[in-house]
Design an enzyme around this catalytic site. Structure first.
Site, PDB file in Angstrom:
ATOM      1  CB  SER A  48      -0.750  -0.021   1.050  1.00 25.53           C
ATOM      2  OG  SER A  48      -0.666  -0.163   2.213  1.00 25.53           O
ATOM      3  CE1 TYR A  49       3.493   1.373   4.788  1.00 25.77           C
ATOM      4  CE2 TYR A  49       5.817   0.468   4.313  1.00 25.77           C
ATOM      5  CZ  TYR A  49       4.279   0.283   4.572  1.00 25.77           C
ATOM      6  OH  TYR A  49       4.281   0.594   6.367  1.00 25.77           O
ATOM      7  CB  SER A  50       3.142   6.242  -0.717  1.00 24.72           C
ATOM      8  OG  SER A  50       3.433   6.211  -1.560  1.00 24.72           O
TER       9      SER A  50
END
Length: 313
Positions: A48-50
């Site tokens: 999920s970054y970023s």
């Protein structure tokens, strides 16, 4: 050593959450090069970054890390940890989702196997048996080496272990909680003892409280325009100031930086293997790497433990 896996990791885990956010591709490469040159080998990211950054869709950190691994041809020199459940396209921990998210992470990272794969956040909408089975399928397929849990309650950690033992699935070897000098209660009230019982290697995130323990935010005015103002701002208080004063006194006496002492304190705590800290630039790295080498005296560690007790108690 990462649990019972035989995987050797350095005493500082480099957080890759800044890559594609506050560190562009070239700067991220420089940070990674310097971290490896400084003796580090353990890198933590997530699918999920970023995604929270305007214009990003998630996976930016993994993509940059994968490009660096390919460019440097150094896959065997690093231990890679990533996570599943929060990518906008792969929310939750259903069996199908875990498999698809792992494939996407492997592609972005340009690797054949993830060393440590975390369930990033608990998904109470999916039966835990299904999630445990999905992770075991990844282990059996050789797509991940080891299982980790992040942001799980003690009750759900125990349940995961019970299911894994009952079904013959691989047991988790790592735990990633929010834990630092000014955020202690969540981990210490039950999770720490459970980690000891199960032999879990613990890698605390927000090890420097979003920069607060580096002394960057002492007054409200210091927060203006800061990328992490919302996270660090809650520690700007009288009790927080006392923690910083103690940190600074010890750091000055030992002739090291404040982040070095904050990381060294974490390493004195039970089950902590490698605190996670990120560096936006190479200039921030030396103080972090030094935190993996500094051994605090019992007196200094106790002083920090005592002064930080008032933050949440």
């Amino acid at each position: 050593m990462l649990g019972t896996t035989g995987i050797e990791v350095s005493g500082l885990c480099l957080g890759a959450n800044t890559f594609g956010w506050t560190s562009d591709r070239d700067t991220s490469f420089e940070v990674l090069d310097a971290y490896l040159a400084g003796g580090g080998n353990f890198i933590d990211t997530a699918d999920s970054y970023s995604a929270w950054v305007e214009g990003n869709s998630g996976g930016e950190s993994e993509t940059i890390l994968g490009e660096w691994l390919a460019d440097r041809s150094n896959r065997d020199d690093v231990v890679i940890a990533t996570k599943v459940s929060q990518h906008p396209e792969f929310k939750g921990l259903s069996g199908r989702n875990v498999a698809a998210a792992a494939d996407a992470s492997l592609r972005r990272l340009r690797v054949e196997q993830i060393d440590l794969y975390y369930a990033h956040f608990d998904d109470e909408q999916t039966p835990l048996e299904e999630t445990v089975a999905a992770f075991e399928e990844l282990v059996q397929a050789g797509r991940i080496r080891a299982v980790g849990l992040s942001n799980y309650s003690p009750a759900r950690i125990r349940e995961w272990f019970e299911i894994a033992r009952r079904t013959g699935a691989s047991l988790p070897v790592a735990l990633q909680p929010h834990y630092n000098l000014v955020h202690r209660r969540d981990f210490e009230a039950g999770t720490s003892e459970l980690a000891r019982e199960e032999g879990l290697a613990v890698m605390p995130y927000f090890a420097l409280a979003s920069g607060f323990l580096a002394g960057k935010y002492r007054r409200r005015e210091d927060l203006d325009g800061a990328a992490r103002a919302g996270m660090a701002g809650k520690y700007v208080s009288e009790s927080g100031a006392r923690v910083l004063e103690t940190l600074e006194e010890i750091a000055d006496r030992l002739e090291v930086e404040m982040p070095t002492v904050a990381l060294a304190w974490l390493r004195t705590r039970p089950q902590i293997l490698a605190p996670i800290a990120s560096a936006r630039t190479t200039a921030q790295l030396p103080a972090l790497l030094a935190g993996a080498q500094l051994d605090l005296t019992a007196q200094d560690a106790d002083a920090l433990t005592a002064v930080s007790h008032d933050m949440e108690n």
